[in-house]
Design an enzyme around this catalytic site. Structure first.
Site, PDB file in Angstrom:
ATOM      1  N   PRO A   2     -38.008 -25.841  58.304  1.00  0.00           N
ATOM      2  CA  PRO A   2     -37.733 -27.401  58.345  1.00  0.00           C
ATOM      3  C   PRO A   2     -37.968 -28.435  57.066  1.00  0.00           C
ATOM      4  O   PRO A   2     -38.996 -27.940  56.328  1.00  0.00           O
ATOM      5  CB  PRO A   2     -39.447 -27.727  59.639  1.00  0.00           C
ATOM      6  CG  PRO A   2     -40.129 -26.245  59.483  1.00  0.00           C
ATOM      7  CD  PRO A   2     -39.589 -25.509  58.630  1.00  0.00           C
ATOM      8  N   GLU A   3     -36.858 -29.044  57.074  1.00  0.00           N
ATOM      9  CA  GLU A   3     -36.679 -30.538  56.124  1.00  0.00           C
ATOM     10  C   GLU A   3     -37.400 -31.994  56.347  1.00  0.00           C
ATOM     11  O   GLU A   3     -37.729 -31.162  57.351  1.00  0.00           O
ATOM     12  CB  GLU A   3     -35.339 -30.384  55.869  1.00  0.00           C
ATOM     13  CG  GLU A   3     -35.059 -28.736  55.502  1.00  0.00           C
ATOM     14  CD  GLU A   3     -33.233 -28.829  54.582  1.00  0.00           C
ATOM     15  OE1 GLU A   3     -33.011 -30.478  54.086  1.00  0.00           O
ATOM     16  OE2 GLU A   3     -32.620 -27.261  55.201  1.00  0.00           O
ATOM     17  N   LYS A  55     -41.773 -33.481  53.720  1.00  0.00           N
ATOM     18  CA  LYS A  55     -42.508 -31.845  54.309  1.00  0.00           C
ATOM     19  C   LYS A  55     -43.832 -32.023  54.878  1.00  0.00           C
ATOM     20  O   LYS A  55     -44.213 -31.155  55.439  1.00  0.00           O
ATOM     21  CB  LYS A  55     -41.803 -31.228  54.566  1.00  0.00           C
ATOM     22  CG  LYS A  55     -40.390 -30.892  53.588  1.00  0.00           C
ATOM     23  CD  LYS A  55     -40.052 -29.426  53.003  1.00  0.00           C
ATOM     24  CE  LYS A  55     -38.884 -29.756  52.352  1.00  0.00           C
ATOM     25  NZ  LYS A  55     -38.279 -27.771  51.957  1.00  0.00           N
ATOM     26  N   CYS A 233     -12.753 -26.264  53.955  1.00  0.00           N
ATOM     27  CA  CYS A 233     -12.989 -27.717  53.600  1.00  0.00           C
ATOM     28  C   CYS A 233     -12.912 -28.803  54.945  1.00  0.00           C
ATOM     29  O   CYS A 233     -11.575 -29.035  54.895  1.00  0.00           O
ATOM     30  CB  CYS A 233     -12.843 -27.637  52.829  1.00  0.00           C
ATOM     31  SG  CYS A 233     -14.127 -29.601  52.200  1.00  0.00           S
ATOM     32  N   CYS A 236     -10.218 -31.383  51.884  1.00  0.00           N
ATOM     33  CA  CYS A 236      -9.556 -30.703  51.079  1.00  0.00           C
ATOM     34  C   CYS A 236      -8.714 -29.095  51.602  1.00  0.00           C
ATOM     35  O   CYS A 236      -7.750 -29.250  50.983  1.00  0.00           O
ATOM     36  CB  CYS A 236      -9.785 -30.455  50.060  1.00  0.00           C
ATOM     37  SG  CYS A 236     -10.767 -28.778  49.233  1.00  0.00           S
ATOM     38  N   CYS A 255     -17.624 -26.603  48.489  1.00  0.00           N
ATOM     39  CA  CYS A 255     -16.402 -26.580  47.965  1.00  0.00           C
ATOM     40  C   CYS A 255     -15.818 -26.174  47.146  1.00  0.00           C
ATOM     41  O   CYS A 255     -16.098 -27.473  47.006  1.00  0.00           O
ATOM     42  CB  CYS A 255     -16.009 -27.728  49.120  1.00  0.00           C
ATOM     43  SG  CYS A 255     -13.983 -27.421  49.465  1.00  0.00           S
ATOM     44  N   CYS A 258     -13.257 -29.321  45.817  1.00  0.00           N
ATOM     45  CA  CYS A 258     -12.839 -31.213  45.919  1.00  0.00           C
ATOM     46  C   CYS A 258     -14.612 -31.179  45.399  1.00  0.00           C
ATOM     47  O   CYS A 258     -15.058 -32.355  45.252  1.00  0.00           O
ATOM     48  CB  CYS A 258     -13.287 -31.736  47.181  1.00  0.00           C
ATOM     49  SG  CYS A 258     -14.049 -31.036  48.810  1.00  0.00           S
TER      50      CYS A 258
HETATM   51 ZN   LIG Z   1     -13.606 -29.951  49.452  1.00  0.00          ZN
END
Ligand SMILES: [Zn+2]
Length: 260
Positions: A2-3, A55, A233, A236, A255, A258
């Protein structure tokens, strides 16, 4: 794990049930906590606040007492109408706080402790926490100061998970924030400009707040790279990659097209 958004979401659900009220019943069903006598020590005391820092979640009671919890990988908070069927087995409940016809339950809580507010202020782990990304007054400068005091050769993706730099970010928002800012999570902290570091948390913060306040899955912000290895992505079209990062080899998604 959990964040911060999940913890804030729990607090937002618990608050209207408990804040300002004296619970009708408090139970700590785990034998491990039998000697702690929480039901006796908290009996008759009003819940003054339900708050979070990253948290960590705190149920604050009169007379400067606080129940401090951290869910680590396994824990969960839930709110149920009294008598409703729980989503986890009752033997996994560590704390049950009932007020009227609602029950607040903590399951599988690896960190659950009753402390005085004074002890919480001096607790080494809590004092070391960086600024809470989801706090009303979050100031990026405090995050930047801590980031610059950290090891500058460390990859930025790894540094973002360190709760001493900023509290609340986990694996999902690390990946999403880096993508949003166009920053490669493998780039060393020292090669990330202040504006780029701020752009990462500025991308994550509103999305985390939206996730915390979403009333259903349809309102949650979409994920752009997290969990999308091998897919194109959305910005891009390059193929999203995934690889373990940091001491714990937590998977990071990014990615290569980009994110620089
Ligand atoms: Zn990308």
């Amino acid at each position: 794990m959990p964040e911060g958004d999940t913890i804030l979401r729990a607090a937002l659900r618990i608050r209207p049930v408990l804040e300002g009220r004296v619970p009708d019943e408090i139970r700590a069903p785990q034998p491990r906590h039998a000697a702690d006598r929480w039901p006796q020590r908290l009996a008759g005391r009003r819940v003054t606040a339900v708050d979070t820092h990253g948290k960590h979640l705190f149920l604050r009671f009169e007379d400067d007492l606080a129940l401090h919890s951290h869910l680590r990988m396994t824990g969960a908070w839930a709110v149920y109408p009294r008598g409703a069927r729980w989503r986890r087995a009752p033997r996994r409940a560590w704390l049950v706080v009932r007020a009227g016809d609602r029950e607040v339950v903590e399951f599988d809580g690896p960190v659950l402790e009753l402390m005085t507010a004074a002890r919480a202020r001096f607790d080494q782990r809590l004092r070391a926490l960086g600024p809470d990304l989801l706090a009303d007054g979050f100031a990026p400068e405090a995050f930047l100061r801590r980031l610059r005091a950290d090891d500058q050769t460390r990859p930025i993706g790894d540094a973002l998970l360190d709760q001493r730099n900023v509290a609340g970010i986990g694996n999902i928002w690390k990946a999403e924030g880096c993508w949003g800012a166009g920053v490669d999570p493998w780039r060393p902290v020292g090669a990330v400009a202040d504006e780029e570091a701020v752009a990462i948390v500025a991308d994550a913060r509103p999305r985390m707040l939206a996730a915390a306040r979403a009333s259903g899955p349809g309102e949650r912000p979409e994920r752009r790279v997290y969990g999308r290895a091998g897919m194109p992505c959305p910005r891009c079209g390059a193929t999203i990659r995934a690889r373990g990062q940091g001491d714990d080899a937590r998977t990071t998604w990014w990615c290569p097209g980009c994110q620089r």
